[in-house]
Design a protein around this motif. Sequence first.
Motif, mmCIF file in Angstrom:
data_model
loop_
_atom_site.group_PDB
_atom_site.id
_atom_site.type_symbol
_atom_site.label_atom_id
_atom_site.label_comp_id
_atom_site.label_asym_id
_atom_site.label_seq_id
_atom_site.Cartn_x
_atom_site.Cartn_y
_atom_site.Cartn_z
ATOM 1 N N ALA A 85 0.833 -1.211 0.000
ATOM 2 C CA ALA A 85 0.000 0.000 0.000
ATOM 3 C C ALA A 85 0.866 1.259 0.000
ATOM 4 O O ALA A 85 0.584 2.215 -0.723
ATOM 5 N N ALA A 86 1.939 1.258 0.799
ATOM 6 C CA ALA A 86 2.839 2.409 0.847
ATOM 7 C C ALA A 86 3.561 2.600 -0.479
ATOM 8 O O ALA A 86 3.808 3.730 -0.904
ATOM 9 N N GLY A 87 3.880 1.509 -1.143
ATOM 10 C CA GLY A 87 4.509 1.598 -2.463
ATOM 11 C C GLY A 87 3.600 2.275 -3.475
ATOM 12 O O GLY A 87 4.033 3.141 -4.243
ATOM 13 N N PHE A 88 2.327 1.895 -3.460
ATOM 14 C CA PHE A 88 1.370 2.544 -4.360
ATOM 15 C C PHE A 88 1.183 4.012 -3.994
ATOM 16 O O PHE A 88 1.107 4.878 -4.869
ATOM 17 N N ALA A 89 1.106 4.304 -2.693
ATOM 18 C CA ALA A 89 0.947 5.695 -2.249
ATOM 19 C C ALA A 89 2.160 6.528 -2.654
ATOM 20 O O ALA A 89 2.019 7.665 -3.111
ATOM 21 N N ALA A 90 3.348 5.963 -2.500
ATOM 22 C CA ALA A 90 4.572 6.688 -2.866
ATOM 23 C C ALA A 90 4.609 6.982 -4.360
ATOM 24 O O ALA A 90 5.099 8.037 -4.775
ATOM 25 N N ALA A 91 4.086 6.065 -5.158
ATOM 26 C CA ALA A 91 4.070 6.280 -6.611
ATOM 27 C C ALA A 91 3.180 7.455 -6.994
ATOM 28 O O ALA A 91 3.417 8.114 -8.005
ATOM 29 N N LEU A 92 2.179 7.750 -6.174
ATOM 30 C CA LEU A 92 1.250 8.834 -6.467
ATOM 31 C C LEU A 92 1.745 10.197 -5.974
ATOM 32 O O LEU A 92 1.286 11.225 -6.460
ATOM 33 N N LEU A 93 2.676 10.183 -5.014
ATOM 34 C CA LEU A 93 3.158 11.443 -4.435
ATOM 35 C C LEU A 93 4.189 12.111 -5.331
ATOM 36 O O LEU A 93 5.007 11.434 -5.953
ATOM 37 N N PRO A 94 4.195 13.438 -5.359
ATOM 38 C CA PRO A 94 5.258 14.150 -6.073
ATOM 39 C C PRO A 94 6.617 13.885 -5.406
ATOM 40 O O PRO A 94 6.691 13.678 -4.189
ATOM 41 N N SER A 95 7.650 13.909 -6.195
ATOM 42 C CA SER A 95 8.995 13.596 -5.704
ATOM 43 C C SER A 95 9.425 14.499 -4.549
ATOM 44 O O SER A 95 10.059 14.037 -3.603
ATOM 45 N N GLU A 96 9.091 15.773 -4.612
ATOM 46 C CA GLU A 96 9.487 16.709 -3.546
ATOM 47 C C GLU A 96 8.846 16.347 -2.208
ATOM 48 O O GLU A 96 9.485 16.433 -1.166
ATOM 49 N N ILE A 97 7.584 15.952 -2.232
ATOM 50 C CA ILE A 97 6.913 15.554 -0.988
ATOM 51 C C ILE A 97 7.520 14.257 -0.464
ATOM 52 O O ILE A 97 7.735 14.096 0.732
#
Length: 122
Positions: A85-97
Amino acid sequence: MSFILYLAAGFFSGLIGGMGMGGGTILIPALTIIFGVEQHVAQATNLIAFLPMALFTLSVHKKNGLLKTEGLSFIVIPAVVTSVAAGFAAALLPSEILKKLFGAFLVALSVKLLLETVSSSK
């Protein structure tokens, strides 16, 4: 030459990961700061690199009789689900965040380790 540097970063992150600290504390900053890899790629690389490190570490601990298997599914199953789940969430977040969140994690980890060290030395 860059292959040797990547190999060294992988070796040291594996060494730290095998000691229980978490290889990502070495690998992710090395990939982003030294090699200029984008944060998403560095974090994905860390997640993939974690699997063989974890399997090797588990086998060593089991061989040395340090692995307790009772109740293991109560830890492993939620960890796998949360990681995916965290992997999918990380894929959606902008790189700076993602960079800021990882930095905050490292600061929190440092404070925790400092407090543990201070309290154990008393």
